[in-house]
Design a protein around this motif. Structure first.
Motif, PDB file in Angstrom:
ATOM      1  N   LEU A 190      -7.244   8.648   6.064  1.00 17.61           N
ATOM      2  CA  LEU A 190      -6.072   8.233   5.294  1.00 17.61           C
ATOM      3  C   LEU A 190      -6.519   7.356   4.129  1.00 17.61           C
ATOM      4  O   LEU A 190      -7.303   6.417   4.323  1.00 17.61           O
ATOM      5  CB  LEU A 190      -5.085   7.449   6.168  1.00 17.61           C
ATOM      6  N   SER A 191      -6.020   7.670   2.943  1.00 17.80           N
ATOM      7  CA  SER A 191      -6.333   6.857   1.760  1.00 17.80           C
ATOM      8  C   SER A 191      -5.053   6.232   1.216  1.00 17.80           C
ATOM      9  O   SER A 191      -3.994   6.868   1.210  1.00 17.80           O
ATOM     10  CB  SER A 191      -6.989   7.717   0.674  1.00 17.80           C
ATOM     11  N   PHE A 192      -5.199   4.999   0.750  1.00 17.16           N
ATOM     12  CA  PHE A 192      -4.052   4.246   0.241  1.00 17.16           C
ATOM     13  C   PHE A 192      -4.388   3.676  -1.141  1.00 17.16           C
ATOM     14  O   PHE A 192      -5.527   3.290  -1.413  1.00 17.16           O
ATOM     15  CB  PHE A 192      -3.702   3.079   1.173  1.00 17.16           C
ATOM     16  N   THR A 193      -3.388   3.630  -1.998  1.00 19.15           N
ATOM     17  CA  THR A 193      -3.517   2.930  -3.276  1.00 19.15           C
ATOM     18  C   THR A 193      -2.635   1.690  -3.225  1.00 19.15           C
ATOM     19  O   THR A 193      -1.758   1.564  -2.361  1.00 19.15           O
ATOM     20  CB  THR A 193      -3.088   3.818  -4.453  1.00 19.15           C
ATOM     21  N   TYR A 194      -2.862   0.769  -4.141  1.00 19.40           N
ATOM     22  CA  TYR A 194      -2.062  -0.448  -4.161  1.00 19.40           C
ATOM     23  C   TYR A 194      -1.965  -0.953  -5.591  1.00 19.40           C
ATOM     24  O   TYR A 194      -2.817  -0.680  -6.436  1.00 19.40           O
ATOM     25  CB  TYR A 194      -2.671  -1.528  -3.258  1.00 19.40           C
ATOM     26  N   ASP A 195      -0.868  -1.666  -5.882  1.00 18.45           N
ATOM     27  CA  ASP A 195      -0.636  -2.213  -7.225  1.00 18.45           C
ATOM     28  C   ASP A 195      -1.279  -3.585  -7.377  1.00 18.45           C
ATOM     29  O   ASP A 195      -2.119  -3.814  -8.237  1.00 18.45           O
ATOM     30  CB  ASP A 195       0.865  -2.296  -7.509  1.00 18.45           C
ATOM     31  N   GLU A 196      -0.880  -4.503  -6.534  1.00 20.28           N
ATOM     32  CA  GLU A 196      -1.391  -5.881  -6.618  1.00 20.28           C
ATOM     33  C   GLU A 196      -1.930  -6.277  -5.248  1.00 20.28           C
ATOM     34  O   GLU A 196      -1.170  -6.607  -4.338  1.00 20.28           O
ATOM     35  CB  GLU A 196      -0.274  -6.841  -7.040  1.00 20.28           C
ATOM     36  N   PRO A 201      -9.308   2.653  -4.139  1.00 24.22           N
ATOM     37  CA  PRO A 201      -8.456   3.000  -2.994  1.00 24.22           C
ATOM     38  C   PRO A 201      -9.017   2.467  -1.683  1.00 24.22           C
ATOM     39  O   PRO A 201     -10.223   2.214  -1.554  1.00 24.22           O
ATOM     40  CB  PRO A 201      -8.452   4.533  -3.018  1.00 24.22           C
ATOM     41  N   ILE A 202      -8.132   2.296  -0.726  1.00 26.89           N
ATOM     42  CA  ILE A 202      -8.519   1.900   0.632  1.00 26.89           C
ATOM     43  C   ILE A 202      -8.497   3.156   1.493  1.00 26.89           C
ATOM     44  O   ILE A 202      -7.509   3.893   1.501  1.00 26.89           O
ATOM     45  CB  ILE A 202      -7.549   0.850   1.194  1.00 26.89           C
ATOM     46  N   LEU A 246       0.832  -1.197   0.000  1.00 24.58           N
ATOM     47  CA  LEU A 246       0.000   0.000   0.000  1.00 24.58           C
ATOM     48  C   LEU A 246       0.869   1.249   0.000  1.00 24.58           C
ATOM     49  O   LEU A 246       1.944   1.273   0.600  1.00 24.58           O
ATOM     50  CB  LEU A 246      -0.900   0.024   1.230  1.00 24.58           C
ATOM     51  N   ARG A 247       0.346   2.283  -0.673  1.00 26.06           N
ATOM     52  CA  ARG A 247       1.015   3.589  -0.660  1.00 26.06           C
ATOM     53  C   ARG A 247       0.026   4.633  -0.171  1.00 26.06           C
ATOM     54  O   ARG A 247      -1.110   4.687  -0.627  1.00 26.06           O
ATOM     55  CB  ARG A 247       1.516   3.970  -2.050  1.00 26.06           C
ATOM     56  N   LEU A 248       0.474   5.460   0.747  1.00 27.66           N
ATOM     57  CA  LEU A 248      -0.370   6.532   1.262  1.00 27.66           C
ATOM     58  C   LEU A 248      -0.550   7.579   0.164  1.00 27.66           C
ATOM     59  O   LEU A 248       0.418   8.152  -0.318  1.00 27.66           O
ATOM     60  CB  LEU A 248       0.282   7.159   2.496  1.00 27.66           C
ATOM     61  N   SER A 249      -1.795   7.818  -0.247  1.00 27.13           N
ATOM     62  CA  SER A 249      -2.061   8.775  -1.324  1.00 27.13           C
ATOM     63  C   SER A 249      -2.598  10.100  -0.803  1.00 27.13           C
ATOM     64  O   SER A 249      -2.428  11.137  -1.458  1.00 27.13           O
ATOM     65  CB  SER A 249      -3.042   8.182  -2.333  1.00 27.13           C
ATOM     66  N   SER A 250      -3.253  10.091   0.345  1.00 28.29           N
ATOM     67  CA  SER A 250      -3.718  11.349   0.931  1.00 28.29           C
ATOM     68  C   SER A 250      -3.983  11.149   2.410  1.00 28.29           C
ATOM     69  O   SER A 250      -4.224  10.031   2.870  1.00 28.29           O
ATOM     70  CB  SER A 250      -5.000  11.836   0.237  1.00 28.29           C
TER      71      SER A 250
END
Length: 636
Positions: free
Chosen positions: A74-80, A97-98, A2-6
């Motif tokens: 907090l929002s997260f994006t992910y690749d796989e 997004p999560i 996961l990557r924090l996007s906002s």
């Protein structure tokens, strides 16, 4: 991963509302002291400390009141995605997004809602903390132990006449203990059952507390590492040394990682590095000196290098003032390591070297403060465009407008047509090295009139004119060949127009004084248009000349070929005449429109599917030479 996007915060002291959006691999908070950089960083740390507990409600971690928020989103994006069974069972919508919403009061935190695959799951507003639930579990265990002891006492003494009254007391106590046990278990069951609501109108669902906490664990929220200004470097360095020695002593794959790490470490330190073991202890030397005896700046660089190498990949590094103790050159190289690293970095900094305003994988927020009725108000604004970026650099003491010609590469082109061409092809090449126009390099147009002027200018006039080029440290002068045949065996300089020849000699003179200070390049064809494939030129002609649709059949029947040293507009003129696309006097139609070279170039570059390898006459080599010069002169 996961990557924090906002991340958005409410109720954070000093901020009406703090919103950080579109976070990147490296996000930097810049601004003066007291502008809220550290507060923002520590609020993010508190949010991650809450997520680290992997429970929907618990007591707050130790923290200072001034960076506690009332609500964080907090929002997260992910690749796989690699979600567990429970997540897959509950959230079955489309990928997205999560988002997790955390609320806090003075003592406790609550995961208010969780959104996965477009479906939100909301927690009950009243949930006992995990600490309280653990206390009830301990109470149950303690009562069960007392019941066992009480029962054992009864069994051992129930036949003894002198213990009759004591046995009766134990039996009364057994009744009390059993009642207490049932009460505790009832409270545990009440605490342990949670009713969750869903945004997609499905019926509410009951989960045990264990299931709810397991669900949070299966999401795989990133770990975090916080590095404050008072970080202990020695512990981190020894961890790095031990890690490198393990890699050095391992099989081929790990050993290759060791070699790569050592090369990067040499680049950061600008020194030779070795790792070895003696008497069972691991050592690292810098230029044959044991690292503990190295300079303070070297220790800081080693410590920070370890941060970018040793954490797990699913990790967010929160770093307060990484510039402390680092030479500017090492700051540049540390930023390079951050971009190469698989982790995500959020940095608070005063240093321009850590403000990647022109990097596509970087994001910068400008923090400011203002006073209103004796209260401080804090703001964080995203750097959204080039003007904002230069304003941000001004805050950090960097003045791009003033240093443009003394610090950057300047690519000199003849006019707007050449500018369109080179910018189109060089931008993706240079961006891949994190080099960006307006910061690492820029373009200037010298104009064809300058070539003509230099052809007749005397020595003094030439010297004053060429000084315009030499005020930048590293000029690249790009000149069209402008001849209808190649040079053959004749030296190229002798075939240049007089003005171009003088520019060539000016660059040569600069390079004599300062090795490789400038670069003079000539097109491999007549002009830049000759690099374009014939299909893109035809596409441009048809696109620019609106009346071409009236001659669609004739234009589609045959093609043309622009030779290496031919004038493309003359070739087009002959082509139209050959297809009888002419006026009554036999002249080609539309010439006044499609000889607009700027429009032709712009349209040709938009030709569908046009790739760099489609370019002709060794253009790729020409672009590579420019790229390598800019890269060499732009790296610290």
């Amino acid at each position: 991963m996961l990557r924090l996007s906002s991340c958005n915060f409410e109720g954070l002291k000093g901020f009406e509302k703090l919103e950080l959006t579109d976070l990147k691999r490296v996000t930097t908070l810049i601004g003066p002291n007291g502008s809220g950089k550290s507060t923002t960083l520590r609020a993010i740390r508190l949010a991650f400390e809450i997520l680290k507990k992997r429970t929907c409600c618990d007591e707050l971690p130790d923290h200072e009141d001034w960076y506690r928020f009332s609500k964080a989103t907090l929002s997260f994006t992910y690749d796989e995605p690699a979600f567990g069974k429970l997540v897959t069972d509950i959230f079955s919508g489309e990928e997205g997004p999560i988002t997790v919403v955390i609320t806090c009061d003075e003592k406790t935190s609550l995961i208010e809602s969780l959104t996965v695959r477009g479906v939100s799951m909301s927690s009950p507003q009243s949930i006992p903390t995990k600490t309280n639930l653990s206390k009830v579990e301990s109470e149950i265990s303690q009562i069960e132990d007392e019941i066992k002891k009480n029962q054992a006492s009864i069994q051992q003494n129930q036949q003894a006449q002198h213990m009759i009254s004591q046995v009766q007391a134990w039996r009364a106590n057994a009744t009390t203990l059993q009642s207490n046990l049932e009460s505790a278990k009832s409270r545990f069951n009440e605490f342990n059952k949670l009713e969750f609501e869903f945004s997609d109108l499905r019926p509410s669902r009951e989960l045990t507390r264990e299931q709810a906490d397991l669900l949070l664990g299966e999401i795989g929220f990133p770990m975090f590492r916080y590095i404050g200004t008072d970080a202990n470097h020695n512990d981190r360095i020894q961890g790095l040394v031990d890690h490198l020695f393990v890699q050095k002593s391992s099989q081929r794959k790990e050993f290759d990682k060791y070699l790569d790490a050592i090369e990067k470490l040499k680049h950061v330190l600008q020194a030779q590095v070795d790792v070895y073991q003696r008497h069972g202890k691991n050592f690292l030397t810098v230029n044959d000196i044991e690292y503990r005896k190295a300079s303070a700046g070297t220790l800081v660089a080693l410590s920070f290098y370890g941060v970018t190498r040793l954490d797990e990949s699913n990790c967010v590094v929160l770093w307060d003032e990484p510039e402390n103790g680092l030479h500017p050159t090492r700051r540049h190289r540390l930023l390079e390591l951050m971009f190469e690293d698989s982790r995500q970095f959020i940095v608070a900094s005063h240093a321009p070297e850590f403000a990647p305003v022109f990097n596509n994988d970087g994001r910068v927020f400008r923090c400011t403060s203002a006073f209103d009725d004796a209260n401080v108000k804090l703001y964080a604004e995203r750097i959204a465009n080039r003007r904002d970026a230069f304003d941000a650099l001004e805050i950090l003491g960097v003045h791009p407008a003033r240093t443009l010609f003394t610090a950057n590469v300047v690519i000199w082109v003849e006019g707007p047509t050449e500018l369109l061409f080179y910018r189109h092809w060089l931008t993706p090449r240079l961006s891949s090295h994190n080099l960006h126009e307006g910061f690492h390099y820029t373009y200037m147009q010298y104009g064809g009139a300058l070539i003509n002027y230099l052809s007749v200018a005397d020595h003094d006039q030439f010297e004053s004119t060429f000084d315009l080029l030499s005020v930048c440290r590293h000029p690249i002068v790009l000149v069209d060949w402008d001849r209808d045949s190649g040079p053959g065996a004749t030296p190229i300089r002798e075939l240049l127009k007089t003005g171009a020849q003088k520019m060539h000699d000016g660059i040569a003179s600069m390079n004599k004084d300062r090795a490789e200070a400038g670069c003079f390049l000539i097109t491999q064809g007549r002009e830049v248009e000759n690099y374009l494939p014939n299909a893109s030129i035809k596409h441009a002609m048809i696109s620019v000349w609106k009346s071409s649709k009236d001659h669609h059949q004739k234009l589609g029947s045959t093609d043309f070929d622009v030779g290496q040293y031919e004038s493309f507009d003359e070739v087009l003129d002959e082509y139209l005449v050959s297809q009888s696309i002419t006026s009554a006097d036999g002249k080609s139609l539309g010439k006044s429109l499609w000889t607009n070279k700027v429009a032709i170039m712009q349209s040709a570059l938009e030709f569908p599917g046009l790739k760099e390898e489609d370019l002709r006459w060794k253009c790729v080599e020409h672009l590579r030479e420019i790229e390598q010069f800019v890269l060499k002169k732009s790296r610290p």
